[in-house]
Structure formats: structure tokens, C-alpha cells
Design an enzyme around this catalytic site. Structure first.
Site, PDB file in Angstrom:
ATOM      1  NE  ARG A 134     -15.432 -23.752 -54.536  1.00 15.84           N
ATOM      2  CZ  ARG A 134     -14.542 -22.836 -54.852  1.00 15.84           C
ATOM      3  NH1 ARG A 134     -14.219 -21.909 -53.981  1.00 15.84           N
ATOM      4  NH2 ARG A 134     -13.979 -22.831 -56.029  1.00 15.84           N
ATOM      5  NE  ARG A 145     -11.477 -25.307 -59.080  1.00 15.58           N
ATOM      6  CZ  ARG A 145     -11.576 -25.480 -57.764  1.00 15.58           C
ATOM      7  NH1 ARG A 145     -11.934 -26.642 -57.259  1.00 15.58           N
ATOM      8  NH2 ARG A 145     -11.343 -24.477 -56.957  1.00 15.58           N
TER       9      ARG A 145
END
Ligand code: AMP
Length: 194
Positions: A134, A145
Site C-alpha cells: 500500500r 497520517r
């Protein structure tokens, strides 16, 4: 109608637990991250817009995200309820979700906050990046994030506490035990609220 918000930082196990809960209770599962990754795979206009934000570890703008969610919600037939996985991620999204459900005569039944220590989140996400490839699971993007989570998403904890929907779940340990904790918490929340 059982509408569950599964909440937590990136790497807290939202996806895994959502799938288990969806199966157990026969609910629809919306993962906004999966929806966006599907759009990217199909190289749609939306996918191209989303990719710019995702690769930077940033959130997709609220208006766009809310429209996407409304579309998915309207597509469900024979709906017994929904697991919201990765949505809401801002207070604006939470307010819109409340309105959207109210317009359908529904509400969020419970918000489950999967709590995992920061070092453990980091470890899990780096491993996931290695195993699945990913693109946003690399150390630099993970740090962004987590920062976005702390600044933009974590205020939802207070927001859902004020709504009387908040339940804390210990997100460490084996996934089966966490599922059992969740099942128990959902049962308890429903008894209190209904
Ligand atoms: P996830 O798979 O839930 O970790 O989401 C991956 C990425 O998709 C996030 O880092 C955001 O860039 C984007 N995303 C997913 N859900 C949302 C949301 N509710 N609001 C804004 N951006 C989102």
C-alpha cells in the site's frame, strides 16, 4: 437499524474488525479508504483527485467525501445497518453523517474507538506496507497520517462523547478477543440506548 462507526488511528485494526462485524451482524460495510482505492485502480477522475491527497497523507476534502458517502449509502438495498469504517474523520463529516442518517429516520447507534499505542500503530503500518505494498504505508506518509489523525480526527472523540455514543475499545491483543470485546460493547450500548 444498527449503524456502527468504527473509529481509530491508522493501523488500529478498523478494517479487520469491520469485516468481522459486518459478517456477524449482516451489516453493510463502507470503508471510505477502500472506495477511494477502487477509484484509483479504475483511474477515474475522482481516483486521480483522491490519489494526490492520499499519497501526501492528507484527508480528501469534506464536501467530496460526503458526496461519495451519500452515493454509497443510497446504493444499499435491504439495509439492516451499516459499519462506517474510516468515516467520519472530521467534525464536519460527523455532523453531515448525523444529518444524512436523520433524513433517513436513522442515527449512529454507537461509536467504537479502537485504541492502540502509537509505537504499535507505526509497527503495524510499516509491516502492512511491506506485505501489501500500500503506497501510503511508508514511514514518511505514516507520520503525516498520524499527525492528521491527532489534529483533525481525534476531536471526534469528544464529539461522540457529547452525543452519548462513545465506547472505548482496547485495540491490543489478538483480533478474535478484540471482536468479542466489540460484540459485547455493541450489545451493552444497544441495551442502554434503546
Ligand atoms: P484508510 O484506508 O481509511 O486508512 O484511508 C486511506 C486514505 O484515504 C486516508 O489517509 C485519506 O487520505 C483518505 N480517506 C479515507 N477516508 C477518508 C475520509 N472520511 N475523509 C477524508 N479522507 C479520507
Amino acid at each position: 437499524m444498527l449503524n456502527i462507526v468504527i473509529f481509530g488511528a491508522p493501523g488500529s485494526g478498523k478494517g479487520t474488525q469491520s469485516e468481522r462485524m459486518a459478517e456477524r451482524f449482516g451489516l453493510n460495510h463502507i470503508s471510505t479508504g477502500d472506495v477511494l482505492r477502487g477509484e484509483i485502480r479504475n483511474d477515474t477522475q475522482l481516483g486521480r483527485t483522491a490519489k494526490g491527497f492520499i499519497d501526501q497523507g492528507q484527508l480528501i476534502p469534506d464536501k467530496l467525501m460526503i458526496d461519495i458517502l451519500a452515493n454509497v449509502l443510497d446504493g444499499f438495498k435491504d439495509n439492516k445497518g451499516v459499519i462506517f469504517d474510516g468515516f467520519p474523520r472530521t467534525v464536519i463529516q460527523a455532523e453531515e453523517l448525523k444529518k444524512m442518517l436523520a433524513a433517513r429516520g436513522q442515527e449512529v447507534s454507537v461509536m467504537l474507538d479502537l485504541n492502540v499505542r502509537e509505537e504499535e500503530l507505526m509497527k503495524r503500518l510499516i509491516k502492512r506496507g511491506r506485505d501489501s505494498g500500500r503506497a501510503d504505508d511508508n514511514e514518511e506518509t505514516i507520520k503525516k497520517r498520524l499527525l492528521v489523525y491527532h489534529t483533525q480526527t481525534s476531536p471526534l472523540i469528544e464529539w461522540y462523547k457529547n452525543e452519548g455514543k462513545y465506547v472505548h475499545i482496547k485495540g491490543h491483543g489478538n483480533p478474535e478477543e478484540i471482536t468479542e470485546q466489540i460484540v459485547h460493547a455493541v450489545g451493552a450500548a444497544l441495551t442502554v440506548n434503546y
